[in-house]
Design an enzyme around this catalytic site. Sequence first.
Site, PDB file in Angstrom:
ATOM      1  N   GLU A 197       0.882  -1.176   0.000  1.00  0.00           N
ATOM      2  CA  GLU A 197       0.000   0.000   0.000  1.00  0.00           C
ATOM      3  C   GLU A 197       0.909   1.211   0.000  1.00  0.00           C
ATOM      4  OE1 GLU A 197      -3.272  -0.074  -0.095  1.00  0.00           O
ATOM      5  OE2 GLU A 197      -3.543  -2.232   0.141  1.00  0.00           O
TER       6      GLU A 197
ATOM      7  N   CYS B  98      -2.315   8.884   2.756  1.00  0.00           N
ATOM      8  CA  CYS B  98      -2.023   8.365   1.418  1.00  0.00           C
ATOM      9  C   CYS B  98      -3.106   8.719   0.417  1.00  0.00           C
ATOM     10  CB  CYS B  98      -1.833   6.861   1.494  1.00  0.00           C
ATOM     11  SG  CYS B  98      -3.220   6.031   2.282  1.00  0.00           S
TER      12      CYS B  98
HETATM   13  P1  NAD Z   1       8.410   4.752   4.599  1.00  0.00           P
HETATM   14  O1  NAD Z   1       8.392   3.913   3.383  1.00  0.00           O
HETATM   15  O2  NAD Z   1       9.582   5.616   4.828  1.00  0.00           O
HETATM   16  O3  NAD Z   1       8.273   3.831   5.919  1.00  0.00           O
HETATM   17  C1  NAD Z   1       7.194   2.945   6.124  1.00  0.00           C
HETATM   18  C2  NAD Z   1       7.626   1.862   7.089  1.00  0.00           C
HETATM   19  O4  NAD Z   1       8.634   1.072   6.474  1.00  0.00           O
HETATM   20  C3  NAD Z   1       8.237   2.368   8.392  1.00  0.00           C
HETATM   21  O5  NAD Z   1       7.825   1.541   9.443  1.00  0.00           O
HETATM   22  C4  NAD Z   1       9.722   2.226   8.143  1.00  0.00           C
HETATM   23  O6  NAD Z   1      10.479   2.106   9.321  1.00  0.00           O
HETATM   24  C5  NAD Z   1       9.751   0.945   7.335  1.00  0.00           C
HETATM   25  N1  NAD Z   1      10.947   0.756   6.493  1.00  0.00           N
HETATM   26  C6  NAD Z   1      11.861   1.673   6.100  1.00  0.00           C
HETATM   27  N2  NAD Z   1      12.792   1.086   5.302  1.00  0.00           N
HETATM   28  C7  NAD Z   1      12.457  -0.210   5.197  1.00  0.00           C
HETATM   29  C8  NAD Z   1      13.016  -1.334   4.499  1.00  0.00           C
HETATM   30  N3  NAD Z   1      14.098  -1.226   3.735  1.00  0.00           N
HETATM   31  N4  NAD Z   1      12.383  -2.522   4.606  1.00  0.00           N
HETATM   32  C9  NAD Z   1      11.255  -2.656   5.334  1.00  0.00           C
HETATM   33  N5  NAD Z   1      10.689  -1.632   6.017  1.00  0.00           N
HETATM   34  C10 NAD Z   1      11.276  -0.423   5.954  1.00  0.00           C
HETATM   35  O7  NAD Z   1       7.072   5.605   4.545  1.00  0.00           O
HETATM   36  P2  NAD Z   1       6.596   6.730   5.573  1.00  0.00           P
HETATM   37  O8  NAD Z   1       7.328   7.978   5.287  1.00  0.00           O
HETATM   38  O9  NAD Z   1       6.598   6.206   6.948  1.00  0.00           O
HETATM   39  O10 NAD Z   1       5.056   6.901   5.137  1.00  0.00           O
HETATM   40  C11 NAD Z   1       4.657   7.796   4.176  1.00  0.00           C
HETATM   41  C12 NAD Z   1       4.395   7.117   2.859  1.00  0.00           C
HETATM   42  O11 NAD Z   1       3.493   6.033   3.042  1.00  0.00           O
HETATM   43  C13 NAD Z   1       3.710   8.026   1.851  1.00  0.00           C
HETATM   44  O12 NAD Z   1       4.255   7.816   0.575  1.00  0.00           O
HETATM   45  C14 NAD Z   1       2.264   7.571   1.891  1.00  0.00           C
HETATM   46  O13 NAD Z   1       1.532   7.860   0.728  1.00  0.00           O
HETATM   47  C15 NAD Z   1       2.424   6.110   2.114  1.00  0.00           C
HETATM   48  N6  NAD Z   1       1.207   5.528   2.697  1.00  0.00           N
HETATM   49  C16 NAD Z   1       0.441   4.711   1.938  1.00  0.00           C
HETATM   50  C17 NAD Z   1      -0.746   4.201   2.460  1.00  0.00           C
HETATM   51  C18 NAD Z   1      -1.653   3.311   1.647  1.00  0.00           C
HETATM   52  O14 NAD Z   1      -2.547   2.691   2.223  1.00  0.00           O
HETATM   53  N7  NAD Z   1      -1.489   3.220   0.335  1.00  0.00           N
HETATM   54  C19 NAD Z   1      -1.113   4.523   3.764  1.00  0.00           C
HETATM   55  C20 NAD Z   1      -0.300   5.361   4.506  1.00  0.00           C
HETATM   56  C21 NAD Z   1       0.872   5.852   3.969  1.00  0.00           C
END
Ligand code: NAD
Length: 516
Positions: free
Chosen positions: A253, A287
């Site tokens: 997502e 998102c």
């Molecule tokens: P992010 O990708 O930086 O982090 C998300 C999660 O992934 C965090 O828990 C982080 O610690 C973890 N993470 C970081 N690197 C990783 C790796 N290499 N492997 C596995 N996990 C890892 O995103 P963010 O800044 O926390 O969130 C914002 C983004 O999320 C925006 O782009 C937003 O649109 C998206 N988002 C999407 C949805 C949806 O349902 N489509 C919902 C909420 C947020």
Amino acid sequence: MPGTPLTRSFIDELDHDIHTSITDTTEVFAPFTGEKIHDLPVSAVDDVTDAATKARAAQKRWFATGFEHRRRVLLRAHDLLLERRELLIDALQTETGKTRGQAFEEVFIGASATRYYAVSAKSVLRPRARRAGIPLVIRTQVSYRPKGLVGVITPWNYPLSLSLFDVIPALAAGNGVVQKADNQGALSILAARRAFIDAGVPAELWAVVTGDGTEIGNAVVDAANYVCFTGSTATGKKVAARGAEALTAVSLELGGKNPMIVLDDVDPRTAAQNAVYACYASLGQLCVSIERIYVQRSVADAFTREFVARTAALVQGPAFDFSTDVGSLTLPSQLERVQAHVDDAVAKGATVLTGGSARPDLGPLFFEPTVLTDVTDEMDCSRNETFGPVVAITVVDSADQAIAAANDSEFGLNASVFSGSISRARRVAHLIDAGSININEGYRATFSSVDAPMGGMKQSGLGRRNGREGILRFVDARTVANATGLMTLPRTGAEFAKLSGVMILMLVALKAIRRR
Ligand code: NAD
């Protein structure tokens, strides 16, 4: 406690629930005030492995309890979520800086998802007879077996609802879960998890780990039989690649650059009123938030005037009650990104109709809800997700032009259509490349419909959460078929010679009666 209504002892209790054996911590700050909330204990890779081993053992017992037991436990948890809503809302506001209203929405939808999966898991996953290849001669049944251990990786923006969207269907289907919480959302998740533990979910069945995204995230992917990831597109691709090494399936997502189309038959005032919420709820850190508005020329002036006036009138500030309309950004990196997008747009010729600046007088991470026009393709905010309170309004000459502009994006998560005619809006909606399309609403119509799948097209994701699709992710389908003995299938050339004519006749007859 500074910056939060949560007590120190409650925060300590929650910190204690993190699965860790080491003494390392990381500081977490309150967006409203910048004050430290706590030193969050973090996990090591070995802790993830240990949590996974224990969750796998607990999963076997949990699966054996059956659907009825799991339904009762999850419905009890639903009630506890409602009973404890004030505490959960306090935790959400403390960590994210969102308003009480938007934190309330998280609890509301988290409870909805819990009820939905508790009630529907059995009917979706019960074994079912399927059409046999040869009627009467073969009998075929499909049943579902839980994946085993599900890895859930969640972001900081909607820590409670996005966690429950994935964790609860996984549990309802009979799995165990190891969840990597974002450090900024851990307390909200742990507070919600307590409701489930108190309702009867074994603590080891749903483990929560924290720490470095890459290190702990990789460990979760490596340990799991299936992974649900919510976050940015860039990280989602890394998770998919890591999962592929072990052929572990993932659902992703991811981000969006969500468009809204305002057709020329709207009441501009009402449309503007609803559109504002779609852009600035959780200060755009959602998102499915709207960042691009395409409005037809004949209503553009009236719509824009009303939209700007209502945006400028939003009450912003830090408040642990319902007195504000919009809150704070969550992290310093978010403030930097939002300011950079606005500065870049202005430097390249965009016009700021309202907002455009940080509000340090309200708190360290507040930024004004911002409306831009004259946004062009050279600007960073044109195609990239801002993930903040910045929306660009563009005037278009036709519905077709609006649809083309809406689809001209690498993303395809959410979209919105405003029209005076639902049937016209539905026709437009079917032409938009997005996983969810809301009519006369920004995102809440689809976001709250937990019986319907949610997910992204193009770079916005892979797979779907919610609805039947949201449960079926967490199981493997197994087909068991038997020969009934009514007729022996041909084995030798002589038997084929005898029976092939009858078998062809059967195909002709099945087609004639339109049988599947
Ligand atoms: P992010 O990708 O930086 O982090 C998300 C999660 O992934 C965090 O828990 C982080 O610690 C973890 N993470 C970081 N690197 C990783 C790796 N290499 N492997 C596995 N996990 C890892 O995103 P963010 O800044 O926390 O969130 C914002 C983004 O999320 C925006 O782009 C937003 O649109 C998206 N988002 C999407 C949805 C949806 O349902 N489509 C919902 C909420 C947020």
